[in-house]
Design an enzyme around this catalytic site. Structure first.
Site, short mmCIF file in Angstrom:
data_model
loop_
_atom_site.label_atom_id
_atom_site.label_comp_id
_atom_site.label_asym_id
_atom_site.label_seq_id
_atom_site.Cartn_x
_atom_site.Cartn_y
_atom_site.Cartn_z
N LYS A 91 -92.76 41.53 -71.36
CA LYS A 91 -91.47 41.40 -71.29
C LYS A 91 -89.96 40.67 -72.21
O LYS A 91 -89.36 40.02 -72.73
CB LYS A 91 -91.65 39.45 -70.68
CG LYS A 91 -92.64 39.71 -69.79
CD LYS A 91 -92.80 37.91 -69.33
CE LYS A 91 -93.30 38.01 -67.74
NZ LYS A 91 -93.92 36.57 -67.38
N ASP A 126 -88.38 34.29 -62.22
CA ASP A 126 -89.27 33.25 -62.34
C ASP A 126 -88.61 32.00 -62.03
O ASP A 126 -88.94 30.82 -61.83
CB ASP A 126 -89.99 33.00 -63.41
CG ASP A 126 -91.47 33.88 -63.51
OD1 ASP A 126 -91.64 34.28 -62.42
OD2 ASP A 126 -92.01 34.45 -64.53
P1 NAP Z 1 -98.58 29.83 -72.65
O1 NAP Z 1 -97.57 30.46 -72.94
O2 NAP Z 1 -100.17 30.50 -73.35
O3 NAP Z 1 -98.99 28.41 -72.34
C1 NAP Z 1 -99.60 28.17 -71.81
C2 NAP Z 1 -99.90 26.39 -71.81
O4 NAP Z 1 -100.37 25.36 -71.50
C3 NAP Z 1 -98.66 25.46 -73.56
O5 NAP Z 1 -97.74 24.86 -73.07
C4 NAP Z 1 -99.80 25.51 -74.29
O6 NAP Z 1 -100.62 23.97 -74.86
C5 NAP Z 1 -100.82 24.63 -72.86
N1 NAP Z 1 -101.75 24.75 -73.41
C6 NAP Z 1 -103.35 25.32 -73.10
N2 NAP Z 1 -104.52 24.69 -73.22
C7 NAP Z 1 -103.73 23.17 -73.01
C8 NAP Z 1 -104.71 22.46 -73.12
N3 NAP Z 1 -106.52 22.25 -73.04
N4 NAP Z 1 -104.61 20.96 -73.39
C9 NAP Z 1 -102.78 21.15 -73.38
N5 NAP Z 1 -102.43 22.02 -73.04
C10 NAP Z 1 -102.76 22.94 -72.98
O7 NAP Z 1 -98.95 30.14 -70.37
P2 NAP Z 1 -97.91 30.42 -69.57
O8 NAP Z 1 -97.63 32.33 -69.85
O9 NAP Z 1 -96.44 30.01 -69.91
O10 NAP Z 1 -98.69 29.86 -68.66
C11 NAP Z 1 -98.95 29.14 -68.16
C12 NAP Z 1 -99.27 29.31 -66.43
O11 NAP Z 1 -98.25 29.12 -65.35
C13 NAP Z 1 -100.57 29.67 -66.26
O12 NAP Z 1 -101.74 29.04 -65.57
C14 NAP Z 1 -99.95 30.96 -65.47
O13 NAP Z 1 -101.02 32.15 -64.56
C15 NAP Z 1 -99.02 29.99 -64.79
N6 NAP Z 1 -98.13 31.25 -64.25
C16 NAP Z 1 -97.28 30.90 -62.76
C17 NAP Z 1 -96.85 31.23 -62.26
C18 NAP Z 1 -96.09 31.73 -61.05
O14 NAP Z 1 -95.89 32.33 -60.25
N7 NAP Z 1 -97.22 30.83 -59.80
C19 NAP Z 1 -95.51 32.49 -63.21
C20 NAP Z 1 -96.04 32.18 -64.71
C21 NAP Z 1 -97.22 31.09 -65.39
P3 NAP Z 1 -100.15 24.35 -76.18
O15 NAP Z 1 -98.68 24.66 -76.80
O16 NAP Z 1 -100.35 22.96 -77.66
O17 NAP Z 1 -100.59 26.10 -76.75
#
Ligand code: NAP
Length: 298
Positions: A91, A126
């Protein structure tokens, strides 16, 4: 994510195309580029709309490793595509190889590529997916007060930008790693206020919109453990996680009578703009489409 039954399965740059997308039937075609890319519902969504509107075209999955991405994108039309979705890990690179719009630039990532004449442009859908889903699921959500966004990863950037663009006055941004929240807040200006995770109980009583962009609540992850009783009665709760469809956060919110917007809704709405750009018709997110993807997720 689990691959759609009709999605292509591939190794390297080998693509198994959908039966709808043969040499004879291909009008326009788009694809999803990723590495690995087998886990996507996008083919299911776009094929539904193609069929519904009687459009001859196709949508395949193209597994392209990082070292082959630039070549593939620079020759996207030669490969037979009018545009593409882009997913992990491409991306950010997609942003550099195309002419990005303001949304893609602000989010720092492009997920949708399309041609404007000979120019390959990009956007980030998004942002639109998140906002459109809220507009449909909880009309008036933008008049409920402050927003509280949990998480500061890639998805959070699109959410925060969408809220800023919509004019939400105060967006509190809490993340387990506070420094990431600070960096993101700096990127989007004074309306975005970084917050420490242990201040959530102070923020919840003045939150009109609560958004979970962390992976907490996803299958295999711990639930998001916060006390929704602290939220005002008219608050709206949105969760980006869509596996499971009803996360513990959403079911707790519904049990309290709060309005909700789920991750599947966002996923479906984010696909609308790509389809419109490639196939020239703005499709609707219908109950039938939702049921189709829900069945696939289950
Ligand atoms: P990412 O860049 O890996 O970010 C993950 C986030 O979750 C970070 O803020 C991380 O905090 C936090 N996190 C992970 N484990 C945690 C824990 N045990 N306690 C507290 N915070 C925690 O992932 P992303 O791409 O943003 O995606 C995040 C979620 O959104 C995923 O479930 C994904 O499937 C979903 N999503 C959905 C859509 C949709 O269209 N519905 C689109 C995009 C993403 P740290 O910074 O502290 O590590």
């Amino acid at each position: 994510m689990i691959p759609s039954r009709r999605a292509a399965l591939m190794v390297g740059r080998v693509t198994r195309r959908d039966p709808m997308m043969t040499a004879e039937t291909t009008g326009r075609a788009a694809c999803l580029i990723g590495w690995p890319a087998a886990h996507s519902r996008s083919p299911l969504i776009h094929h539904y709309w193609l069929r519904l509107h009687g459009i001859t075209g196709g949508y395949s999955i193209e597994a392209i490793p990082p070292e082959g991405f630039a070549e593939f994108v620079m020759h996207l039309s030669t490969h037979g595509f009018a545009g593409a979705n882009v997913t992990i890990p491409h991306k950010e690179r997609a942003l550099q190889l195309t002419e990005p719009d303001e949304r893609a630039k602000a989010v720092g990532a492009a997920n949708t590529l399309y041609y404007d004449g000979a120019i390959l442009r990009s956007t980030n859908t998004d942002v639109e997916g998140f906002i459109s889903n809220l507009d449909v699921a909880a009309p008036g959500w933008d008049r409920t007060g402050d927003a509280l966004v949990l998480g500061a990863g890639g998805a959070s950037r699109a959410v925060v930008f969408g809220l800023v663009e919509r004019g939400i006055r105060r967006i509190h941004l809490a993340n387990r790693t506070m420094e990431r929240a600070r960096v993101l807040a700096d990127r989007f200006g004074a309306r975005v206020i970084p917050a420490a995770w242990n201040t959530l109980s102070d923020l919840l009583p003045r939150t009109g919109l609560l958004v979970n962009t962390t992976s907490l609540g996803m299958n295999g992850q711990p639930p998001l453990d916060i006390d929704l009783a602290l939220l005002p009665r008219d608050a709206v709760v949105a969760d980006l996680v869509y596996v499971p469809l009803e996360t513990p956060l959403l079911s707790a919110a519904r049990a309290r009578g709060l309005r909700t917007a789920d991750g599947l809704g966002m996923l479906l709405h984010q696909a609308v703009r790509g389809f419109e750009l490639w196939f020239g018709l703005r499709p609707a997110v219908t109950q039938e489409l939702r049921a189709l993807v829900e069945a696939d997720l289950l």
